[in-house]
Design an enzyme around this catalytic site. Sequence first.
Site, PDB file in Angstrom:
ATOM      1  N   TYR A 181       0.809  -1.218   0.000  1.00 10.15           N
ATOM      2  CA  TYR A 181       0.000   0.000   0.000  1.00 10.15           C
ATOM      3  C   TYR A 181       0.843   1.271   0.000  1.00 10.15           C
ATOM      4  O   TYR A 181       0.296   2.375  -0.084  1.00 10.15           O
ATOM      5  CB  TYR A 181      -0.925   0.014   1.210  1.00 10.15           C
ATOM      6  CG  TYR A 181      -1.885  -1.147   1.232  1.00 10.15           C
ATOM      7  CD1 TYR A 181      -3.012  -1.155   0.411  1.00 10.15           C
ATOM      8  CD2 TYR A 181      -1.665  -2.255   2.047  1.00 10.15           C
ATOM      9  CE1 TYR A 181      -3.893  -2.225   0.410  1.00 10.15           C
ATOM     10  CE2 TYR A 181      -2.539  -3.327   2.056  1.00 10.15           C
ATOM     11  CZ  TYR A 181      -3.646  -3.312   1.238  1.00 10.15           C
ATOM     12  OH  TYR A 181      -4.518  -4.382   1.239  1.00 10.15           O
TER      13      TYR A 181
ATOM     14  N   HIS B 158      -4.634   6.219  -0.773  1.00 14.11           N
ATOM     15  CA  HIS B 158      -5.253   6.044   0.544  1.00 14.11           C
ATOM     16  C   HIS B 158      -4.247   6.207   1.677  1.00 14.11           C
ATOM     17  O   HIS B 158      -4.642   6.261   2.847  1.00 14.11           O
ATOM     18  CB  HIS B 158      -5.885   4.652   0.605  1.00 14.11           C
ATOM     19  CG  HIS B 158      -7.207   4.595   1.323  1.00 14.11           C
ATOM     20  ND1 HIS B 158      -8.001   5.698   1.561  1.00 14.11           N
ATOM     21  CD2 HIS B 158      -7.890   3.537   1.875  1.00 14.11           C
ATOM     22  CE1 HIS B 158      -9.097   5.331   2.204  1.00 14.11           C
ATOM     23  NE2 HIS B 158      -9.046   4.040   2.415  1.00 14.11           N
TER      24      HIS B 158
ATOM     25  N   TYR C 276      -4.881  -1.479   9.725  1.00 14.66           N
ATOM     26  CA  TYR C 276      -5.554  -1.301   8.433  1.00 14.66           C
ATOM     27  C   TYR C 276      -6.615  -0.222   8.592  1.00 14.66           C
ATOM     28  O   TYR C 276      -7.172   0.004   9.666  1.00 14.66           O
ATOM     29  CB  TYR C 276      -6.123  -2.600   7.864  1.00 14.66           C
ATOM     30  CG  TYR C 276      -5.022  -3.526   7.382  1.00 14.66           C
ATOM     31  CD1 TYR C 276      -4.457  -3.386   6.117  1.00 14.66           C
ATOM     32  CD2 TYR C 276      -4.517  -4.524   8.230  1.00 14.66           C
ATOM     33  CE1 TYR C 276      -3.415  -4.218   5.697  1.00 14.66           C
ATOM     34  CE2 TYR C 276      -3.483  -5.358   7.810  1.00 14.66           C
ATOM     35  CZ  TYR C 276      -2.940  -5.200   6.536  1.00 14.66           C
ATOM     36  OH  TYR C 276      -1.902  -6.007   6.134  1.00 14.66           O
TER      37      TYR C 276
ATOM     38  N   ASN D  81      -9.723   0.525   7.869  1.00 15.82           N
ATOM     39  CA  ASN D  81     -11.094   0.430   8.372  1.00 15.82           C
ATOM     40  C   ASN D  81     -11.186   0.199   9.873  1.00 15.82           C
ATOM     41  O   ASN D  81     -12.271   0.304  10.452  1.00 15.82           O
ATOM     42  CB  ASN D  81     -11.850  -0.685   7.638  1.00 15.82           C
ATOM     43  CG  ASN D  81     -12.064  -0.363   6.171  1.00 15.82           C
ATOM     44  OD1 ASN D  81     -11.635   0.674   5.681  1.00 15.82           O
ATOM     45  ND2 ASN D  81     -12.740  -1.257   5.468  1.00 15.82           N
TER      46      ASN D  81
END
Length: 214
Positions: A27, A32, A77, A79
């Site tokens: 990532y 994001h 992470y 969320n």
Amino acid sequence: MITRRCFCSGAPRPWLFLGLGNPGDKYKGTRHNVGFEMIDKFAETQGIETNTLHCKAIFGQGFVGDSAVLLAKPQTYMNLSGESTGPLAAYYKLPLNRVIVFHDDMDLPCGVLRLQNKGGHGSHNGLKSVIYHFRGNREFARLRIGIGGPPGQMDPKAFLLQKFNTSARERIDTALQEGVDALKLLLSKGFTESARRFNTEQKYKHIRLQTMPT
């Protein structure tokens, strides 16, 4: 200048800077993860090491002038970001007006930033989790980092997990330095004055960039 000092109980409460993102090389550099990048840029420029794990976050602490600063990148992470941010604020017994969350924002053109003293989650899952773990309280500041919106009919989730192209990367790199300058001003002048100055500058930048492709 950063100096080695004690985070004493009698000193002014520290600021907690929280960058949202996803851990792991997969990532790194994606849209994001600009919240992580803002933490990294601030830490690098101010000489603060973020090399410990605390409350499920990569963590560091230091001083900018006379202001104590805590830096954190939750490793839960995106969320589940609140599983780290809630305990961190509680551990240091911080009121939420000493917390600033850095996060990506598709409603702002790529490279445009905003400082807000409170707000909702805007369908951002990381912010949803943070608000939930702050017991529904939304009275914390945010540094919104514009990444632009997905082109055409592209799935927003796919867009968020893409890396920036060359022109967008240049915009983000410039924005991160602007963010560092804004945060330094905030630490010396307080939130209200620094946000007023910074948001005025970013408003004109918004006008310039909003019609340009990324």
